[in-house]
Design a protein around this motif. Structure first.
Motif, PDB file in Angstrom:
ATOM      1  N   ILE A   1      63.440-158.858 -16.861  1.00 59.21           N
ATOM      2  CA  ILE A   1      61.753-159.075 -15.956  1.00 59.21           C
ATOM      3  C   ILE A   1      60.751-159.834 -16.465  1.00 59.21           C
ATOM      4  N   LYS A   2      60.497-160.534 -15.887  1.00 62.78           N
ATOM      5  CA  LYS A   2      59.552-161.673 -16.925  1.00 62.78           C
ATOM      6  C   LYS A   2      58.111-161.433 -16.538  1.00 62.78           C
ATOM      7  N   VAL A   3      57.697-160.841 -16.957  1.00 65.15           N
ATOM      8  CA  VAL A   3      56.241-160.205 -17.020  1.00 65.15           C
ATOM      9  C   VAL A   3      55.107-161.369 -17.557  1.00 65.15           C
ATOM     10  N   VAL A   4      53.751-161.424 -16.950  1.00 63.96           N
ATOM     11  CA  VAL A   4      53.329-162.579 -16.766  1.00 63.96           C
ATOM     12  C   VAL A   4      51.792-160.974 -17.004  1.00 63.96           C
ATOM     13  N   ILE A   5      50.957-161.700 -18.624  1.00 59.36           N
ATOM     14  CA  ILE A   5      49.919-160.618 -18.298  1.00 59.36           C
ATOM     15  C   ILE A   5      48.514-161.164 -18.089  1.00 59.36           C
ATOM     16  N   ASN A   6      47.823-161.015 -17.236  1.00 55.60           N
ATOM     17  CA  ASN A   6      46.714-161.245 -17.239  1.00 55.60           C
ATOM     18  C   ASN A   6      45.121-160.782 -17.411  1.00 55.60           C
ATOM     19  N   GLY A   7      44.410-161.479 -18.596  1.00 53.88           N
ATOM     20  CA  GLY A   7      43.537-160.636 -19.081  1.00 53.88           C
ATOM     21  C   GLY A   7      43.953-160.635 -20.806  1.00 53.88           C
TER      22      GLY A   7
ATOM     23  N   SER B   1      56.526-171.706 -12.582  1.00 54.39           N
ATOM     24  CA  SER B   1      58.196-171.737 -13.282  1.00 54.39           C
ATOM     25  C   SER B   1      58.681-170.541 -12.385  1.00 54.39           C
ATOM     26  N   ILE B   2      58.186-168.880 -12.924  1.00 52.68           N
ATOM     27  CA  ILE B   2      58.954-167.922 -12.727  1.00 52.68           C
ATOM     28  C   ILE B   2      59.883-168.411 -11.020  1.00 52.68           C
ATOM     29  N   ALA B   3      59.423-168.600  -9.997  1.00 48.96           N
ATOM     30  CA  ALA B   3      60.077-168.448  -8.866  1.00 48.96           C
ATOM     31  C   ALA B   3      60.398-169.517  -9.360  1.00 48.96           C
ATOM     32  N   GLN B   4      60.477-170.591  -9.321  1.00 48.34           N
ATOM     33  CA  GLN B   4      61.742-171.633  -9.803  1.00 48.34           C
ATOM     34  C   GLN B   4      62.573-171.099  -9.698  1.00 48.34           C
ATOM     35  N   SER B   5      63.015-170.198 -11.221  1.00 44.75           N
ATOM     36  CA  SER B   5      63.971-170.250 -11.727  1.00 44.75           C
ATOM     37  C   SER B   5      64.236-168.854 -11.038  1.00 44.75           C
TER      38      SER B   5
ATOM     39  N   GLY C   1      56.494-165.003  -5.000  1.00 38.72           N
ATOM     40  CA  GLY C   1      57.235-163.671  -4.557  1.00 38.72           C
ATOM     41  C   GLY C   1      57.368-162.676  -6.223  1.00 38.72           C
ATOM     42  N   LEU C   2      56.093-162.702  -7.381  1.00 36.16           N
ATOM     43  CA  LEU C   2      56.123-161.787  -7.662  1.00 36.16           C
ATOM     44  C   LEU C   2      55.275-160.415  -7.628  1.00 36.16           C
TER      45      LEU C   2
END
Length: 298
Positions: free
Chosen positions: A34-40, A98-102, A128-129
């Motif tokens: 699971i690819k995780v993005v931390i916002n903040g 980038s995540i969506a494209q992968s 889609g995340l």
């Protein structure tokens, strides 16, 4: 006095307890992670989340977003010895694309501000995340609007008033106890007066007020400020203290003639939120709507 204490103390990420590893060691990223993005990312909880995600099995840090430290390595701002080769960005769009494209499964963890949460979740869903939102003081109107949006978009989202599993367990225990006692008082201590009453205290009072009970009948109508603030509709009182230097603490006292039952939960640092965060990330990807409260995943 019957006392039940829930206490969380400082733990390093790789410490073992009862022969079980709390966080798995770092693993090589895989296509199924699971690819995780931390916002903040620059906040204390954001930095702790970066540490945790990079060490959690099945998770991969894919981005760090913040208006501060732009261009610096995400590992560098967290004090890691080795860089993560993931720069802090102030625009999440490129990371989401980038995540969506992968075609990978992705989750954005939102630690930002109440005013930005709605747009953040909409943008995340457009790629889609899924979203995990931990933003104290978020308005219920915003949550209702997000719920309607996620339902229509079939997008997974968790809005968590707390990420502390201990706090959730205290709330569940308080609901069970409320059926057996006539009086209930919440006593909390925090270091910041702007956070009072806390979201946890408000949530406990709301939970107990939905059960058809009426508490503290003896002085239900008193206006004496020393008796604390009534939260909810059924007489639950909260007493909030500002005590810098002490752990953040929530205590719920129940009583009836001849007996007092006490539930207590202490948080000593931000690490107490990490197990709940990792659980939320792993569970939210299965949702197609909005869920309010970490307890739904326990």
């Amino acid at each position: 006095m019957a006392t039940l204490n829930y206490s969380i103390h400082t733990q390093t990420p790789l410490k073992r307890r009862h022969n079980r590893t709390i966080y798995a060691s770092s693993a090589q990223p895989s296509q199924s992670a699971i690819k995780v993005v931390i916002n903040g990312a620059s906040k204390e909880i954001g930095k702790a989340a970066i540490w945790a995600v990079t060490r959690a099995k099945g998770l991969e840090l894919a981005g760090a977003i913040d208006s501060q430290f732009v261009g610096l390595d995400a590992g560098q701002i967290c004090g890691m010895e080795e860089p993560l080769e993931i720069p802090v960005l102030n625009d999440i769009t490129m990371v989401l694309g980038s995540i969506a494209q992968s075609r990978a499964t992705g989750v954005v963890v939102d630690f930002t501000e109440p005013s930005t949460v709605y747009d953040n979740v909409k943008q995340t869903a457009a790629f889609g995340l899924s979203s995990v939102v931990y933003v104290p003081k978020i308005e219920m109107e915003t949550i209702a609007a997000l719920s309607a949006f996620c339902e229509k978009a079939s997008s997974g989202c968790l809005v968590a008033p707390t990420l502390s599993i201990g706090s959730v367990l205290l709330q569940q225990a308080a609901i069970q106890a409320s059926f057996h006692y006539n009086n209930v008082e919440i006593v909390e201590s925090k270091s910041n007066p702007s956070d009072l009453p806390s979201q946890v205290a408000i949530q406990i009072a709301n939970n107990l007020s939905d059960l058809g009970q009426l508490y503290n009948r003896e002085d239900l109508s008193t206006n004496n400020p020393a008796r604390g603030q009534i939260l909810g509709e059924d007489g639950v009182r909260v007493h909030s203290m500002v005590i810098p230097g002490l752990p953040s603490s929530t205590t719920v006292h129940f009583s009836r003639p001849g007996e007092v039952y006490t539930l207590k939960h202490d948080i000593t640092n931000v690490q107490s939120l990490i197990p709940g965060l990792i659980l939320a990330i792993r569970k939210v990807v299965r949702l197609k709507n909005l869920v309010y409260g970490l307890e739904k995943f326990l």
